[in-house]
Design an enzyme around this catalytic site. Structure first.
Site, short mmCIF file in Angstrom:
data_model
loop_
_atom_site.label_atom_id
_atom_site.label_comp_id
_atom_site.label_asym_id
_atom_site.label_seq_id
_atom_site.Cartn_x
_atom_site.Cartn_y
_atom_site.Cartn_z
N CYS A 119 0.84 -1.21 0.00
CA CYS A 119 0.00 0.00 0.00
C CYS A 119 0.87 1.26 0.00
O CYS A 119 1.56 1.54 0.98
CB CYS A 119 -0.91 -0.05 1.23
SG CYS A 119 -1.75 1.49 1.62
N CYS A 162 0.10 3.74 2.78
CA CYS A 162 0.58 3.17 4.06
C CYS A 162 2.07 3.45 4.23
O CYS A 162 2.52 3.83 5.31
CB CYS A 162 0.33 1.67 4.12
SG CYS A 162 -1.39 1.17 4.05
#
Length: 144
Positions: free
Chosen positions: A69, A72
């Protein structure tokens, strides 16, 4: 004498009782002698998640994330900075949703990063999307 606050050791998982007025004095674990707070997010997994969520008397802030991600990865340094500012009044932790898919499913994590704040073993607030360190700190404090 002040009341004791239960803190789960991030190293050996022992439950420690720390006097409330000593929480900011770099308390160490009575069992393994390591610091109870390191200023870094704790890596949670399927085996230790429940213990940290339910046995800490302080709020536990969890970043549900995954290695693939992009947002993230971008938020990771900000989350680490937030940990330095929030501890010892919060336990700051990360949970890799790729490695802990059962927990991600249990908490209905549909997009990441997702921050969830737990108190007394229960989720009390949730925020989806990347945030900067100030945003994480301010959101956490406002929800605890």
């Amino acid at each position: 004498m002040s009341n004791g606050i239960h803190i789960v050791c991030p190293h050996c998982e022992a439950i420690n009782r720390v006097p409330a007025d000593k929480l900011g004095d770099q308390p160490t674990c009575g069992k393994c002698k390591y610091l109870l707070f390191s200023g870094h997010p704790l890596e949670l997994n399927e085996s230790n998640f429940e213990r940290h969520i339910s046995r800490n008397d302080i709020p536990v802030l969890v970043d549900f994330w995954a290695p693939w991600c992009g947002p993230c990865q971008m938020m990771a340094p900000a989350f680490a900075q937030a940990a330095q500012r929030l501890e010892p009044n919060f336990r700051v932790a990360k949970l890799n949703t790729e490695e802990a898919q059962m927990l991600a499913g249990r908490f209905n994590i549909r997009s990441i990063p997702t921050l969830a704040l737990f108190k007394g073993g229960r989720e009390v607030a949730r925020q989806t999307g990347a945030m900067d360190a100030n945003g994480i700190v301010n959101w956490s404090r406002s929800k605890s």
